[in-house]
Design a protein around this motif. Structure first.
Motif, PDB file in Angstrom:
ATOM      1  N   VAL A   1     -47.151 -33.193  65.277  1.00  0.00           N
ATOM      2  CA  VAL A   1     -46.970 -32.609  66.618  1.00  0.00           C
ATOM      3  C   VAL A   1     -47.036 -33.696  67.676  1.00  0.00           C
ATOM      4  N   GLY A   2     -47.857 -34.726  67.413  1.00  0.00           N
ATOM      5  CA  GLY A   2     -47.942 -35.845  68.361  1.00  0.00           C
ATOM      6  C   GLY A   2     -48.925 -35.629  69.475  1.00  0.00           C
ATOM      7  N   ILE A   3     -49.936 -34.788  69.245  1.00  0.00           N
ATOM      8  CA  ILE A   3     -50.972 -34.558  70.270  1.00  0.00           C
ATOM      9  C   ILE A   3     -52.306 -35.043  69.718  1.00  0.00           C
ATOM     10  N   SER A   4     -52.916 -36.002  70.399  1.00  0.00           N
ATOM     11  CA  SER A   4     -54.208 -36.536  69.968  1.00  0.00           C
ATOM     12  C   SER A   4     -55.327 -35.831  70.720  1.00  0.00           C
ATOM     13  N   SER A   5     -56.556 -36.271  70.463  1.00  0.00           N
ATOM     14  CA  SER A   5     -57.709 -35.642  71.115  1.00  0.00           C
ATOM     15  C   SER A   5     -57.741 -35.908  72.613  1.00  0.00           C
TER      16      SER A   5
ATOM     17  N   HIS B   1     -48.232 -27.123  68.352  1.00  0.00           N
ATOM     18  CA  HIS B   1     -49.620 -27.571  68.215  1.00  0.00           C
ATOM     19  C   HIS B   1     -50.512 -26.415  67.763  1.00  0.00           C
ATOM     20  N   ILE B   2     -50.304 -25.239  68.385  1.00  0.00           N
ATOM     21  CA  ILE B   2     -51.064 -24.038  68.001  1.00  0.00           C
ATOM     22  C   ILE B   2     -50.802 -23.706  66.539  1.00  0.00           C
ATOM     23  N   CYS B   3     -49.533 -23.745  66.163  1.00  0.00           N
ATOM     24  CA  CYS B   3     -49.139 -23.434  64.783  1.00  0.00           C
ATOM     25  C   CYS B   3     -49.795 -24.414  63.804  1.00  0.00           C
ATOM     26  N   ALA B   4     -49.802 -25.721  64.162  1.00  0.00           N
ATOM     27  CA  ALA B   4     -50.410 -26.744  63.301  1.00  0.00           C
ATOM     28  C   ALA B   4     -51.906 -26.507  63.142  1.00  0.00           C
ATOM     29  N   LEU B   5     -52.585 -26.158  64.237  1.00  0.00           N
ATOM     30  CA  LEU B   5     -54.026 -25.901  64.181  1.00  0.00           C
ATOM     31  C   LEU B   5     -54.341 -24.677  63.317  1.00  0.00           C
ATOM     32  N   GLN B   6     -53.518 -23.637  63.452  1.00  0.00           N
ATOM     33  CA  GLN B   6     -53.743 -22.418  62.670  1.00  0.00           C
ATOM     34  C   GLN B   6     -53.547 -22.674  61.181  1.00  0.00           C
ATOM     35  N   LEU B   7     -52.474 -23.406  60.834  1.00  0.00           N
ATOM     36  CA  LEU B   7     -52.240 -23.744  59.429  1.00  0.00           C
ATOM     37  C   LEU B   7     -53.336 -24.665  58.902  1.00  0.00           C
ATOM     38  N   SER B   8     -53.817 -25.536  59.777  1.00  0.00           N
ATOM     39  CA  SER B   8     -54.890 -26.450  59.401  1.00  0.00           C
ATOM     40  C   SER B   8     -56.165 -25.676  59.053  1.00  0.00           C
TER      41      SER B   8
ATOM     42  N   LEU C   1     -67.649 -28.387  58.315  1.00  0.00           N
ATOM     43  CA  LEU C   1     -67.806 -29.283  59.467  1.00  0.00           C
ATOM     44  C   LEU C   1     -69.227 -29.169  60.008  1.00  0.00           C
ATOM     45  N   SER C   2     -69.748 -30.245  60.534  1.00  0.00           N
ATOM     46  CA  SER C   2     -71.101 -30.226  61.105  1.00  0.00           C
ATOM     47  C   SER C   2     -71.077 -29.464  62.428  1.00  0.00           C
ATOM     48  N   CYS C   3     -72.259 -29.108  62.931  1.00  0.00           N
ATOM     49  CA  CYS C   3     -72.347 -28.389  64.211  1.00  0.00           C
ATOM     50  C   CYS C   3     -71.737 -29.213  65.349  1.00  0.00           C
ATOM     51  N   ASP C   4     -71.973 -30.525  65.326  1.00  0.00           N
ATOM     52  CA  ASP C   4     -71.441 -31.383  66.391  1.00  0.00           C
ATOM     53  C   ASP C   4     -69.920 -31.385  66.371  1.00  0.00           C
ATOM     54  N   HIS C   5     -69.342 -31.457  65.147  1.00  0.00           N
ATOM     55  CA  HIS C   5     -67.877 -31.425  65.036  1.00  0.00           C
ATOM     56  C   HIS C   5     -67.315 -30.094  65.542  1.00  0.00           C
ATOM     57  N   LEU C   6     -67.999 -29.010  65.170  1.00  0.00           N
ATOM     58  CA  LEU C   6     -67.539 -27.682  65.602  1.00  0.00           C
ATOM     59  C   LEU C   6     -67.595 -27.554  67.124  1.00  0.00           C
ATOM     60  N   LYS C   7     -68.674 -28.074  67.723  1.00  0.00           N
ATOM     61  CA  LYS C   7     -68.812 -28.005  69.187  1.00  0.00           C
ATOM     62  C   LYS C   7     -67.720 -28.807  69.884  1.00  0.00           C
ATOM     63  N   ALA C   8     -67.400 -29.972  69.315  1.00  0.00           N
ATOM     64  CA  ALA C   8     -66.329 -30.799  69.886  1.00  0.00           C
ATOM     65  C   ALA C   8     -64.979 -30.085  69.780  1.00  0.00           C
ATOM     66  N   LEU C   9     -64.758 -29.405  68.656  1.00  0.00           N
ATOM     67  CA  LEU C   9     -63.517 -28.647  68.453  1.00  0.00           C
ATOM     68  C   LEU C   9     -63.417 -27.494  69.446  1.00  0.00           C
ATOM     69  N   ILE C  10     -64.542 -26.805  69.670  1.00  0.00           N
ATOM     70  CA  ILE C  10     -64.565 -25.678  70.614  1.00  0.00           C
ATOM     71  C   ILE C  10     -64.215 -26.167  72.024  1.00  0.00           C
TER      72      ILE C  10
ATOM     73  N   LEU D   1     -60.463 -26.975  72.185  1.00  0.00           N
ATOM     74  CA  LEU D   1     -59.644 -25.751  72.204  1.00  0.00           C
ATOM     75  C   LEU D   1     -59.727 -25.063  73.564  1.00  0.00           C
ATOM     76  N   SER D   2     -60.935 -25.040  74.135  1.00  0.00           N
ATOM     77  CA  SER D   2     -61.112 -24.403  75.445  1.00  0.00           C
ATOM     78  C   SER D   2     -60.322 -25.142  76.521  1.00  0.00           C
ATOM     79  N   LEU D   3     -60.357 -26.479  76.478  1.00  0.00           N
ATOM     80  CA  LEU D   3     -59.605 -27.271  77.463  1.00  0.00           C
ATOM     81  C   LEU D   3     -58.099 -27.090  77.286  1.00  0.00           C
ATOM     82  N   HIS D   4     -57.650 -27.040  76.023  1.00  0.00           N
ATOM     83  CA  HIS D   4     -56.229 -26.803  75.765  1.00  0.00           C
ATOM     84  C   HIS D   4     -55.797 -25.431  76.286  1.00  0.00           C
TER      85      HIS D   4
END
Length: 945
Positions: free
Chosen positions: A402-406, A419-426, A435-444, A447-450
């Motif tokens: 998709v070409g979208i980084s963090s 990007h949404i489709c890639a995340l859902q398939l992922s 995933l650790s709690c810290d990783h999950l929090k970073a992902l949340i 996703l919220s910012l996106h």
């Protein structure tokens, strides 16, 4: 008087009657029953013997709730044997409202005897048999009609009635009888063919239906290809032949028909699956035809049989090339390659040589269709073609593609969708697992910012009915927050998820995916009031009340919000009762219009709703709610305690819940729809057992009422009946405990909450209520020694009840998930107190006759009974008061400070409101529970003195 003048006189009488009756119909149509009754009285003053006016009066009285008067008029009219259509129709309406359809049959049977040549009355008689499902009588009536008026439709009615006898009547259990009846139906139709009387498409469809039931597929193909087939104007297409060619295992013809259709209709996915299946069926055949090698030498020929994977792949490639040449890009042929790959893997054949690396198939499909929301559901079913290592590889490649980084955001709405489709398939590939709690929090956070960026950039100026293009980011963030809550074993993250969803719904008020998820999460926290608000905003209607109603009805009952439950249950039950009445119209219309193919569908639909587990559960819950609201003996006697006429067909109950409606990207979703999951099947078994335990409460109370209301001569019979019910209840409870049911896993947010069975076993329903029934039996037998012992048992059991409430409220943590479980157990205890209070009311009514009789012995007995009852009533009062005090002290110790920083970090500003509203829901429930307890205390006060 001449015959002509006589006819004129009758016509004048009819027109006068019609003119006088018109205002009654108008008032009934507008729902003004009072005015309709006044008009009925006015007409009957002028013409006291006008049958139709009497029938309309009965109908009006029924609508006004004056059942006894309505029935008296109907019985009188039945004895007078009316034959005019208007009267019969009015009486039919009345009996339909009363759900006494068998009486309509008797009405028209009499009318037919009095006027045997009246075609219209005869037709109504046939339709009355249709409503009650009396197929044999339907057949006889239709044949009598045909003899009087030899019309094809009547003859076909008779044939269809025979078919139904074979499939749903006596032939359903007896294969010999089934074959005999179907053969009779075939012979009868052949007579029409021989006489050259078949002239309608529906008649040909009926003939094909009969042949299909007799497994005469060759004959069906002959019909489709012959002169009768020309009458099938609406449906005579090549793919009609497919299902019969498949049944005959004529795979070569199936293959050719599929290819012919696919050349013209590239995107017919149903035909692609049939095509691939035919290829592998041909491969499986041991004997190969001699001309197969010739097929291999012919290129670009769509009229040859494909009997190898190579040929199938070549055909798919040619269809793709044709599509590209014509300038269109359709998903069917690309998905056909996945289906081909899947079938090769099932046969343990190497697919790489033919199709290349499977991962590349996914990447190619994603590059072509990743901008479409359907891409995820297309690929989900084929992800099992990859092992865990390849899933991980695919997951990282998709996001990278998709070409979208963090640190970057989508530049176009199409890139955002990819990007949404890639995340859902992922996520489906398991990338969020472990995933650790810290990783999950970073992902949340990401996703919220996106979501916020997507809304600001692409989500403004949409219609209120549109779903926001970036909404899936927020919904996935809510799923990840639920995962985090499971790891942390706290509700904080669920509250954050709800704040996120509430913000989403302000921007996209029609996003039903977000509403369904919010509804589930509110119930996870036990917030019935907020869940009810979300449920109302979904605007669930008609069939959805069965397929989706469970997600709310089953849980609202446990929240203590009794006033909301009353309205919700009434709306739900009204749908089921009106459907049962209306569904008979669907059947009669099917006959009138000759839609015989639809009859089976309508009958299946009717049975599906009538045997719905959700319907039966709501019916039982509504009765128990009525018992909790009950405060007088008269109202207790007026409650219809037996759900569905005490006739629940436990084996036929079915689960109609639609869990696939939830958006879900959990890896388990790859394995098929949730309805097929082991957890959902376990939940169904547990819910059935819960319902059986719950109905035991009603059967026992119904038997207790029979004991109290019976005369001395029949009392022993009813006492024995009550003892039998208690014995069956004890056995059922014992079996349930020994079966050791385990609550279903809650690791996936789209799964329902655990069954109410576990709370029903934990709460002491049987041990407490059965002691009260023993007390009632001892009073009815005037066994005062036993009654005295029962009072001691009651005191002991009730003291356990108050301790049980205390341990499960003040003794539990104040995390909302724990409070939800506590509230469910409290509600169960309130039900126990309510039932016990009503049993005391029955005991009071039981000992009244003793008080009225003269004599010293009777007087002493009555005083003893009264004293024992007062002791029991005081004990319940004291325990109810103690429970009130416990609930009053069930102080909310939750604090928002722990989660305040979390929702502020996500730039969410409505956190305080959501948190406070959840607390308010509990406070409202607490007040409603105390109101019920105080009403029972007041009821018991009336028994003491």
């Amino acid at each position: 008087m001449s015959r002509a003048s006589s006819n004129l006189h009758v016509h004048q009488d009819n027109s006068v009657a019609e003119r006088r009756l018109r205002p009654i119909y108008d008032w009934l149509d507008s729902g003004n029953n009072k005015k309709a009754l006044q008009e009925c009285e006015k007409v009957l003053k002028k013409t006291p013997n006008l049958h139709c006016a009497k029938a309309l009066k009965a109908f009006t009285l029924h609508r006004m709730g004056r059942e006894a008067e309505s029935r008296n008029i109907l019985e009188t009219l039945t004895r007078e044997q009316p034959t005019d259509d208007a009267t019969l129709q009015a009486m039919t309406l009345c009996y339909r409202e009363m759900q006494e359809l068998d009486k309509i049959c008797k009405l028209y049977e009499t009318a037919v005897k009095l006027d045997p040549n009246n075609e219209e009355i005869h037709t109504h008689l046939f339709m009355s048999y249709v409503r009650i499902g009396d197929f044999k009588s339907q057949q006889q009536c239709a044949m009598a009609l045909y003899k009087n008026k030899p019309k094809n439709p009547y003859y076909c009615w008779a044939i269809m009635s025979i078919v139904l006898q074979a499939t749903r009547g006596e032939g359903a259990e007896d294969s010999a009888k089934r074959k005999l009846l179907l053969s009779l139906a075939e012979r009868m139709f052949n007579k029409l063919i021989v006489e050259n009387k078949v002239d309608a498409e529906q008649e040909v469809q009926l003939y094909i239906m009969i042949l299909e039931l007799l497994d005469k597929f060759d004959e069906i193909l002959n019909v489709l290809d012959g002169p009768l087939g020309t009458k099938l104007q609406c449906s005579n297409t090549p793919q009609n032949r497919l299902k019969y060619l498949k049944r005959l295992r004529k795979w070569e013809e199936v293959n050719l028909v599929c290819k012919g259709v696919l050349v013209e209709h590239v995107d017919r996915w149903d035909i692609w699956k049939e095509y691939i299946n035919s290829v592998f069926e041909l491969i499986a055949l041991e004997d190969k035809t001699n001309n197969h090698e010739n097929h291999e030498t012919v290129e670009n020929d769509f009229e040859t049989v494909d009997d190898t994977p190579e040929k199938a792949h070549e055909f798919i490639c040619r269809v793709v090339e044709n599509g590209v040449d014509n300038g269109y890009l359709l998903r069917g042929p690309y998905l056909a390659r996945f289906e081909l790959c899947s079938r090769l893997c099932k046969r343990e054949l190497n697919s790489t040589d033919l199709l290349g690396d499977t991962t590349e198939l996914f990447i190619e499909y994603f590059r072509k269709f990743g901008h479409k929301p359907c891409c995820v559901s297309d690929l989900r079913v084929y992800l099992n073609l990859l092992d865990s290592e390849k899933k991980t590889e695919l997951s990282s490649r998709l996001v990278k593609d998709v070409g979208i980084s963090s640190t970057s955001v989508p530049q176009t709405d199409q890139q955002m969708q990819r990007h949404i489709c890639a995340l859902q398939l992922s996520r489906l590939c398991g990338s969020h697992l472990n995933l650790s709690c810290d990783h999950l929090k970073a992902l949340i956070t990401a996703l919220s910012l996106h979501y916020q960026h997507g809304y600001q950039t692409y989500g403004k100026n949409l219609l209120s009915t549109d779903l926001g293009p970036s909404d899936p980011y927020a919904i996935m963030a809510a799923h990840v927050l639920y995962d985090l809550a499971l790891i942390e074993e706290k509700s904080d993250s669920i509250i954050i998820a709800l704040i996120l969803l509430e913000n989403l719904l302000k921007n996209s008020p029609s996003n039903f995916h977000a509403k369904l998820l919010a509804l589930r999460l509110y119930h996870t926290l036990g917030s019935g009031a907020l869940a009810h608000t979300v449920y109302n905003s979904l605007d669930i209607k008609h069939l959805q009340l069965d397929s989706l109603g469970y997600i709310h009805c089953a849980r609202l009952s446990t929240t203590g919000l009794f006033s909301l439950c009353t309205h919700l249950f009434d709306v739900t039950l009204k749908f089921f009762s009106s459907n049962y009445k209306d569904s008979s119209d669907h059947l009669t219309f099917s006959y009138k219009f000759g839609s015989f193919l639809k009859l089976d569908e309508f009958m299946d639909f009717r049975e599906r709703l009538n045997n719905s587990l959700h319907y039966t559960t709501v019916a039982v819950d509504r009765i128990i709610l009525s018992l909790m609201e009950c405060s007088t003996l008269e109202s207790l006697y007026n409650i219809d305690i037996s759900p569905k006429d005490n006739n629940i067909d436990w084996k036929s109950l079915r689960d109609n819940h639609d869990l696939s409606v939830y958006l879900s990207w959990d890896p388990a979703r790859i394995n098929g729809p949730p309805e097929d999951w082991k957890e959902v099947n376990e939940l169904f078994v547990q819910d059935i057992r819960f319902l059986q335990l719950r109905t035991s409460i009603l059967w026992s109370l119904s038997s207790a009422i029979d004991v109290v209301r019976s005369l001395d001569g029949t009392r022993q019979k009813h006492i024995d009946s009550l003892r039998n019910v208690l014995s069956e209840w004890k056995k059922l409870y014992s079996d349930t405990v020994s079966d050791n049911f385990i609550p279903i896993n809650q690791n996936i947010v789209t799964l329902p909450l655990p069954s109410r069975l576990h709370g029903a076993i934990e709460a002491p329903y049987l041990s407490v209520i059965s002691t009260f029934y023993e007390f009632l039996i001892s009073l009815s037998l005037e066994d005062f020694e036993k009654s005295s012992n029962c009072t001691n048992d009651i005191e002991k059991e009730l003291s356990h009840l108050a301790k049980f409430v205390k341990d499960n409220t003040l003794g539990k943590s104040n995390d909302f998930q724990d409070k939800r479980k506590s509230m469910e157990l409290v509600v169960n205890c309130i039900e126990i107190i309510s039932i016990c209070s009503l049993v005391c009311l029955l005991c009071h009514d039981l000992i009244k006759p003793l008080q009225g009789k003269k004599g010293k012995r009777r007087s002493a007995d009555s005083l003893k009974s009264k004293e024992l009852l007062e002791n029991v009533a005081n004990k319940i009062k004291n325990e109810a008061s103690a429970i009130c005090d416990i609930l009053q002290n069930w102080i909310d110790l939750n604090t928002i400070e722990d989660i305040k920083s979390k929702f502020e970090a996500l730039n969410l500003n409505s956190g305080q409101n959501v948190f406070q509203n959840i607390l308010d829901s509990y406070n409202i429930a607490n007040k409603e529970i105390q109101i019920v307890l105080k009403s029972k205390i007041k009821l018991l006060n009336g028994l003491i003195g």
